[in-house]
Write an enzyme that holds these catalytic residues in place. Structure first.
Site, PDB file in Angstrom:
ATOM      1  N   ARG A  13     -10.162   4.138   8.632  1.00  0.00           N
ATOM      2  CA  ARG A  13     -11.543   4.484   8.296  1.00  0.00           C
ATOM      3  C   ARG A  13     -12.072   5.595   9.194  1.00  0.00           C
ATOM      4  O   ARG A  13     -12.862   6.427   8.752  1.00  0.00           O
ATOM      5  CB  ARG A  13     -12.433   3.253   8.395  1.00  0.00           C
ATOM      6  CG  ARG A  13     -12.171   2.325   7.229  1.00  0.00           C
ATOM      7  CD  ARG A  13     -13.102   1.145   7.250  1.00  0.00           C
ATOM      8  NE  ARG A  13     -13.015   0.441   5.979  1.00  0.00           N
ATOM      9  CZ  ARG A  13     -13.436  -0.798   5.786  1.00  0.00           C
ATOM     10  NH1 ARG A  13     -13.987  -1.460   6.784  1.00  0.00           N
ATOM     11  NH2 ARG A  13     -13.329  -1.365   4.613  1.00  0.00           N
ATOM     12  N   LYS A  67      -9.452 -14.179  -8.214  1.00  0.00           N
ATOM     13  CA  LYS A  67     -10.239 -15.005  -9.123  1.00  0.00           C
ATOM     14  C   LYS A  67     -10.862 -14.242 -10.275  1.00  0.00           C
ATOM     15  O   LYS A  67     -11.329 -13.128 -10.103  1.00  0.00           O
ATOM     16  CB  LYS A  67     -11.374 -15.654  -8.341  1.00  0.00           C
ATOM     17  CG  LYS A  67     -10.915 -16.703  -7.352  1.00  0.00           C
ATOM     18  CD  LYS A  67     -12.146 -17.339  -6.785  1.00  0.00           C
ATOM     19  CE  LYS A  67     -11.817 -18.387  -5.729  1.00  0.00           C
ATOM     20  NZ  LYS A  67     -13.058 -18.729  -5.013  1.00  0.00           N
ATOM     21  N   GLY A  82     -10.063  -4.007  -1.569  1.00  0.00           N
ATOM     22  CA  GLY A  82      -9.535  -4.027  -0.203  1.00  0.00           C
ATOM     23  C   GLY A  82      -8.071  -4.431  -0.154  1.00  0.00           C
ATOM     24  O   GLY A  82      -7.243  -3.764   0.482  1.00  0.00           O
ATOM     25  N   GLY A 137     -15.548  -3.862  -1.469  1.00  0.00           N
ATOM     26  CA  GLY A 137     -16.648  -4.381  -2.284  1.00  0.00           C
ATOM     27  C   GLY A 137     -17.408  -3.283  -3.019  1.00  0.00           C
ATOM     28  O   GLY A 137     -17.809  -3.449  -4.172  1.00  0.00           O
TER      29      GLY A 137
HETATM   30  P1  ADP Z   1      -8.960  -6.890  -3.988  1.00  0.00           P
HETATM   31  O1  ADP Z   1      -9.361  -7.126  -2.538  1.00  0.00           O
HETATM   32  O2  ADP Z   1      -7.981  -5.779  -4.111  1.00  0.00           O
HETATM   33  O3  ADP Z   1     -10.144  -6.760  -4.891  1.00  0.00           O
HETATM   34  P2  ADP Z   1      -8.672  -9.721  -4.450  1.00  0.00           P
HETATM   35  O4  ADP Z   1      -9.394  -9.989  -3.179  1.00  0.00           O
HETATM   36  O5  ADP Z   1      -9.347 -10.037  -5.717  1.00  0.00           O
HETATM   37  O6  ADP Z   1      -8.156  -8.196  -4.463  1.00  0.00           O
HETATM   38  O7  ADP Z   1      -7.312 -10.544  -4.497  1.00  0.00           O
HETATM   39  C1  ADP Z   1      -6.341 -10.505  -3.491  1.00  0.00           C
HETATM   40  C2  ADP Z   1      -5.781 -11.873  -3.243  1.00  0.00           C
HETATM   41  O8  ADP Z   1      -5.331 -12.471  -4.448  1.00  0.00           O
HETATM   42  C3  ADP Z   1      -4.592 -11.814  -2.330  1.00  0.00           C
HETATM   43  O9  ADP Z   1      -4.909 -12.475  -1.131  1.00  0.00           O
HETATM   44  C4  ADP Z   1      -3.498 -12.552  -3.091  1.00  0.00           C
HETATM   45  O10 ADP Z   1      -2.731 -13.415  -2.294  1.00  0.00           O
HETATM   46  C5  ADP Z   1      -4.284 -13.340  -4.110  1.00  0.00           C
HETATM   47  N1  ADP Z   1      -3.454 -13.674  -5.277  1.00  0.00           N
HETATM   48  C6  ADP Z   1      -2.793 -12.821  -6.080  1.00  0.00           C
HETATM   49  N2  ADP Z   1      -2.078 -13.481  -7.003  1.00  0.00           N
HETATM   50  C7  ADP Z   1      -2.281 -14.794  -6.776  1.00  0.00           C
HETATM   51  C8  ADP Z   1      -1.786 -15.986  -7.387  1.00  0.00           C
HETATM   52  N3  ADP Z   1      -0.953 -15.949  -8.414  1.00  0.00           N
HETATM   53  N4  ADP Z   1      -2.211 -17.169  -6.882  1.00  0.00           N
HETATM   54  C9  ADP Z   1      -3.053 -17.211  -5.833  1.00  0.00           C
HETATM   55  N5  ADP Z   1      -3.550 -16.128  -5.215  1.00  0.00           N
HETATM   56  C10 ADP Z   1      -3.165 -14.921  -5.675  1.00  0.00           C
HETATM   57 MG    MG Z   2     -10.018  -8.868  -1.512  1.00  0.00          MG
END
Ligand code: ADP
Ligand code: MG
Length: 392
Positions: A36, A196, A349, A372
């Site tokens: 960053r 989620k 992230g 975010g």
């Molecule tokens: P980002 O930060 O890129 O928006 P998220 O925070 O939504 O992504 O998701 C990342 C998390 O999702 C990771 O910690 C990963 O372990 C979890 N994840 C991905 N696939 C699965 C799965 N099949 N079951 C449980 N957790 C998962």
């Molecule tokens: Mg995340």
């Protein structure tokens, strides 16, 4: 959407307040990842080269009041090394001592203010505090895309008292993320994964209006698989979102969006390193086993539209990539995105961390620095820190 930037104004001899995002991870006072800080250098260097006196400010972590462990000193030292010039750290961000130090600042010199969140007025977007910050300078530059979804004194309030323009990192973020939403090269292929459905409803809804193809993986896809009648074993399931998943699937159909779900997944007995795991049909995951990654047939099915896309937007890892045995699907999709000729934008992230880790970050068009903030942007929301800047 177009905002004025530091290149649209004369900065010669001006005192410029730069809101940067120096919220870096620290371990025992040492910076463990300076991405960053590095990302903010183009703006700082530009201003110094253009005879501005630069006042840098950021928050660091979430202090509840002044916290010696979250002072900005390590950031000032790192900045000083990177800029190859002294960066004086001040011990507060407002008050007479700060005002005096800033008044003495010459063009080409830099100071870094203390952690903005040592004052609760920062997050409260207190107008008096915003005005105090503004009184230090005669131009406000927001380069903190990662905090632009927050209406705080230094990200939004301050713009009421000073001419307000975007820094070069902010400009880059708005340019690439904005293009995906406003005038993407078609077909637009959206890859969504991560933890989620609940976190991504806004993103799914907004992107269903724009995409030609949507590929769903990660933890969220099991709620969709279940909505379609699949046996998902002990995979991540948001029972209260099954109806919503069904509704979104229908909406995709109505809009003519090709919505692809995994056809095979890596299922594990437990979500931990070393647990027994095997590739299974995505619609018949054994009882008690959890889907932890997309399988090889899914990677092939997803890679084809990625290869022929005009634009790819990716948010959310395809599996539990933190565990190496469950990272192959995310790695393969990262490779497919890197190898595609499409304009490719990666946000979120964890997704940004994954593509860095796998070494494909410089093979995509843009990796957003805002976790975010990039999600809210993809939801089509107006970010307060962007709205506060002057239109071009
Ligand atoms: P980002 O930060 O890129 O928006 P998220 O925070 O939504 O992504 O998701 C990342 C998390 O999702 C990771 O910690 C990963 O372990 C979890 N994840 C991905 N696939 C699965 C799965 N099949 N079951 C449980 N957790 C998962
Ligand atoms: Mg995340």
């Amino acid at each position: 959407m177009r905002k004025r930037t530091i290149r649209d104004v004369d900065t010669t001899g001006r005192r410029v307040f730069v809101r940067a995002d120096f919220n870096v991870p620290l371990e025992q006072g040492r910076i463990t990842d300076d991405h960053r800080i590095v990302a903010s250098l183009p703006t700082i260097t530009y201003l110094l080269d253009h005879q501005a006196a630069v006042i840098l400010a950021s928050h660091l972590d979430r202090p509840k009041g002044p916290d010696p462990a979250l002072r900005m000193d390590p950031i000032a030292s790192r900045l000083s090394e990177l800029l190859k010039r002294p960066v004086r750290k001040l011990d507060d961000c407002v008050g007479p001592a700060v005002a005096d130090a800033v008044a003495a600042l010459r063009p080409g010199q830099v100071v870094l203010l203390e952690n903005l969140r040592f004052h609760k007025e920062e997050e409260a977007n207190d107008p008096a505090f915003a005005k105090q910050l503004a009184s230090l300078a005669d131009l406000y530059v927001n380069d903190a895309f990662g905090t632009a979804h927050r209406a705080h004194a230094s990200t939004a309030g301050i713009a009421a008292y000073l001419p307000a323009v975007a820094g070069l990192l902010m400009e880059r973020e708005l340019q690439f993320l904005g293009k995906v939403l406003e005038r993407p090269q078609r077909p637009l292929v959206v890859i969504l994964g991560g933890a989620k459905v609940g976190d991504k409803i806004g993103v799914i809804r907004n992107l269903l209006r724009l995409a030609q193809t949507m590929l769903l993986g990660g933890g969220m896809c099991y709620t969709f698989l279940r909505a379609g009648g699949a046996e998902i074993g002990a995979s991540l399931l948001e029972l209260d979102r099954v109806d919503l998943a069904r509704e979104l699937t229908r909406e995709a159909e109505q809009r003519g969006v090709r919505l692809l779900l995994p056809v095979d997944v890596v299922a594990a007995e437990r979500i931990e390193a070393g647990a027994p795991a095997r590739v299974v049909d995505a619609r018949a995951i054994p009882a008690g086993w959890a889907g932890v990654d997309v399988g090889p047939r899914t990677v092939a099915a997803f890679s084809a539209p990625i290869a022929s896309a005009g634009t790819v937007l990716w948010n959310g890892p395809m599996g539990v990539f933190e565990i190496p045995a469950f990272a192959e699907g995310t790695r393969a999709i990262a490779r497919a995105v890197a190898e595609s000729c499409a304009e490719s934008v990666v946000g979120g992230g964890d997704t940004a961390a994954a593509i860095e880790e796998f070494g494909y970050a410089d093979k995509v068009t843009h990796v957003s620095t805002g976790g975010g903030a990039s999600l809210e942007f993809m939801e089509g929301r107006t970010l307060p820190g962007v709205a506060a800047l002057e239109d071009a």
